[in-house]
Design an enzyme around this catalytic site. Structure first.
Site, mmCIF file in Angstrom:
data_model
loop_
_atom_site.group_PDB
_atom_site.id
_atom_site.type_symbol
_atom_site.label_atom_id
_atom_site.label_comp_id
_atom_site.label_asym_id
_atom_site.label_seq_id
_atom_site.Cartn_x
_atom_site.Cartn_y
_atom_site.Cartn_z
ATOM 1 N N ALA A 1 28.160 8.182 15.272
ATOM 2 C CA ALA A 1 28.487 9.065 16.392
ATOM 3 C C ALA A 1 28.072 10.467 15.973
ATOM 4 C CB ALA A 1 29.980 9.004 16.674
ATOM 5 N N GLU B 1 28.826 0.022 14.103
ATOM 6 C CA GLU B 1 29.694 -0.520 15.162
ATOM 7 C C GLU B 1 28.891 -1.002 16.370
ATOM 8 O OE1 GLU B 1 32.066 3.091 14.983
ATOM 9 O OE2 GLU B 1 33.858 1.863 14.805
ATOM 10 N N GLU C 1 33.847 6.683 7.987
ATOM 11 C CA GLU C 1 34.791 7.542 8.720
ATOM 12 C C GLU C 1 35.931 8.104 7.893
ATOM 13 O OE1 GLU C 1 33.526 4.730 9.850
ATOM 14 O OE2 GLU C 1 32.821 5.017 11.892
HETATM 15 N N1 DAK Z 1 25.581 13.116 13.799
HETATM 16 C C1 DAK Z 1 24.808 14.183 14.118
HETATM 17 N N2 DAK Z 1 23.651 14.471 13.492
HETATM 18 C C2 DAK Z 1 23.253 13.666 12.501
HETATM 19 C C3 DAK Z 1 24.005 12.515 12.116
HETATM 20 C C4 DAK Z 1 25.225 12.259 12.826
HETATM 21 N N3 DAK Z 1 26.000 11.182 12.568
HETATM 22 N N4 DAK Z 1 23.379 11.909 11.097
HETATM 23 C C5 DAK Z 1 22.269 12.646 10.868
HETATM 24 N N5 DAK Z 1 22.190 13.693 11.706
HETATM 25 C C6 DAK Z 1 21.136 14.716 11.785
HETATM 26 C C7 DAK Z 1 21.279 15.700 10.627
HETATM 27 O O1 DAK Z 1 22.239 16.697 10.945
HETATM 28 C C8 DAK Z 1 19.872 16.261 10.556
HETATM 29 O O2 DAK Z 1 19.702 17.187 11.600
HETATM 30 P P1 DAK Z 1 18.937 18.593 11.362
HETATM 31 O O3 DAK Z 1 19.694 19.250 10.260
HETATM 32 O O4 DAK Z 1 17.542 18.193 10.948
HETATM 33 O O5 DAK Z 1 19.019 19.299 12.666
HETATM 34 C C9 DAK Z 1 19.018 15.051 10.903
HETATM 35 O O6 DAK Z 1 19.871 14.135 11.561
HETATM 36 C C10 DAK Z 1 18.465 14.366 9.655
HETATM 37 O O7 DAK Z 1 19.559 14.078 8.803
HETATM 38 P P2 DAK Z 1 19.583 14.477 7.249
HETATM 39 O O8 DAK Z 1 18.780 15.722 6.997
HETATM 40 O O9 DAK Z 1 21.000 14.479 6.814
HETATM 41 O O10 DAK Z 1 18.777 13.234 6.635
HETATM 42 P P3 DAK Z 1 18.952 12.622 5.175
HETATM 43 O O11 DAK Z 1 17.844 11.637 5.023
HETATM 44 O O12 DAK Z 1 19.108 13.682 4.134
HETATM 45 O O13 DAK Z 1 20.333 11.829 5.215
HETATM 46 C C11 DAK Z 1 21.994 10.325 6.208
HETATM 47 C C12 DAK Z 1 20.479 10.728 6.095
HETATM 48 C C13 DAK Z 1 22.117 9.249 7.277
HETATM 49 C C14 DAK Z 1 22.458 9.762 4.860
HETATM 50 C C15 DAK Z 1 22.802 11.593 6.558
HETATM 51 O O14 DAK Z 1 22.187 12.223 7.695
HETATM 52 C C16 DAK Z 1 24.216 11.288 6.912
HETATM 53 O O15 DAK Z 1 25.024 11.063 6.005
HETATM 54 N N6 DAK Z 1 24.532 11.300 8.200
HETATM 55 C C17 DAK Z 1 25.868 11.089 8.657
HETATM 56 C C18 DAK Z 1 26.210 9.631 8.580
HETATM 57 C C19 DAK Z 1 27.612 9.379 8.991
HETATM 58 O O16 DAK Z 1 28.585 9.816 8.333
HETATM 59 N N7 DAK Z 1 27.760 8.641 10.102
HETATM 60 C C20 DAK Z 1 29.050 8.287 10.594
HETATM 61 C C21 DAK Z 1 29.451 9.284 11.599
HETATM 62 S S1 DAK Z 1 31.153 9.034 11.989
HETATM 63 C C22 DAK Z 1 35.826 7.830 17.591
HETATM 64 C C23 DAK Z 1 34.601 7.537 18.092
HETATM 65 C C24 DAK Z 1 33.567 7.302 17.249
HETATM 66 C C25 DAK Z 1 33.681 7.373 15.910
HETATM 67 C C26 DAK Z 1 34.915 7.657 15.384
HETATM 68 C C27 DAK Z 1 35.980 7.882 16.206
HETATM 69 N N8 DAK Z 1 36.876 8.104 18.449
HETATM 70 C C28 DAK Z 1 36.748 9.178 19.373
HETATM 71 C C29 DAK Z 1 38.012 7.237 18.563
HETATM 72 C C30 DAK Z 1 32.546 7.188 15.070
HETATM 73 C C31 DAK Z 1 32.381 7.940 13.982
HETATM 74 C C32 DAK Z 1 31.122 7.974 13.270
HETATM 75 O O17 DAK Z 1 30.145 7.345 13.595
#
Ligand code: DAK
Length: 264
Positions: free
Chosen positions: A63, A111, A131
């Protein structure tokens, strides 16, 4: 649509989440467009869907953390509902959906893949529910679907540790059905989808329903669901022709042919 691409090849529809710059992260607009795109699928001709992400790096990196970071409790709940509604639409979509996971499938990315019927991935894929490291619980069904797919013990370990796993481990624990080199993933997804699309559509749809609905209830109730969906196939052209073809084949092997099922 800005973030969803859709194309149909014969009886297979391919949906691509196209927000490559943000690694296809799910913001509200992506979720809204995905919902609209699913509503627009031509179910008279499409017999299987593939869901994938644009680019070679990421399926869906979760997300959108930027969008989520400023949400109030009420907005967080509304965002969770938006995601859950789309994910349920995918899970209950009348025809099977294959997730072709071409890179990161983290958080909401893992998910959304679990809302699909079948997961296959590229060798660079990475899965995880990060998360708890962000101060939240999985919000798009992760606590529920991961436990159902890989079992509660493995799901709890992955969720509590927020550890990412690679494709080979995802295969070992049963989170994906197969791993392919990145360049072959879409061809393999298409082959699998075409095989499914070549089978009797009413029967395939009813199998999906029977498995999904049966998993929610006791075995006594589940077999009743199966009985009804089994019965529902009868008197269809596809059932009559599918069985007649088998009998013709027994009669004279030269008469073997692939049945052209009609979805009726
Ligand atoms: N959200 C927004 N932008 C993201 C993103 C994300 N999840 N993942 C990557 N990006 C963006 C980065 O900010 C970056 O943007 P710019 O800085 O270039 O503008 C671009 O994508 C490239 O990312 P990186 O520069 O970070 O690329 P790397 O190769 O260095 O790293 C990575 C890739 C996937 C390891 C890293 O980007 C990363 O760790 N991303 C976050 C992964 C993550 O933690 N995903 C889980 C998100 S939490 C709920 C509803 C939903 C959810 C929870 C509760 N309720 C309301 C009940 C769900 C939660 C989640 O999904």
């Amino acid at each position: 649509m800005e973030y969803i691409l859709y194309e149909q090849k014969d009886a297979v529809g391919v949906l691509t989440i196209n927000r490559e710059k943000a690694l296809n992260a799910l913001n509200s607009q992506v979720l809204d467009e995905l919902s609209e795109a699913l509503d627009a699928v031509d179910l008279a001709t499409v017999r299987c869907l593939i869901l994938t992400g644009a680019g070679e790096k990421s399926f869906v990196a979760g997300a959108d953390i930027g969008e989520m970071s400023t949400l109030t409790k009420a907005e967080g709940e509304a965002f969770g509902k938006k995601g859950n509604d789309v994910f349920l639409k995918l899970e209950n979509f009348p025809v099977p959906v294959i997730a072709a996971i071409n890179g990161f499938a983290l958080g909401g990315g893992c998910e959304i893949s679990m809302s699909c019927d079948i997961r296959i991935c590229s060798d660079n894929a990475m899965f995880g529910q990060p998360e708890v490291g962000l101060g939240i619980t999985p919000g798009f069904g992760g606590t529920q679907r991961l436990a159902r797919i890989v079992g509660p013990g493995m799901a709890k370990q992955l969720i509590y540790t927020a550890r990412n796993i690679k494709a080979d481990e995802a295969l070992r624990i049963g989170l994906v059905n197969a791993v392919y080199p990145q360049a072959e993933l879409m061809d393999e997804a298409m082959k699998l989808a075409s095989t499914i699309a070549g089978n009797a559509p009413i029967a395939v749809r009813n199998c999906k329903k029977a498995i999904n609905e049966g998993l929610q209830v006791s075995i006594d109730e589940a077999v009743v669901i199966e009985e009804k969906l089994f019965g529902d196939c009868f008197e269809s052209y596809d059932q009559k022709e599918g069985m007649a073809n088998f009998l013709r084949k027994k009669d004279d092997p030269a008469k073997v042919k692939k049945v052209a099922f009609k979805n009726e």
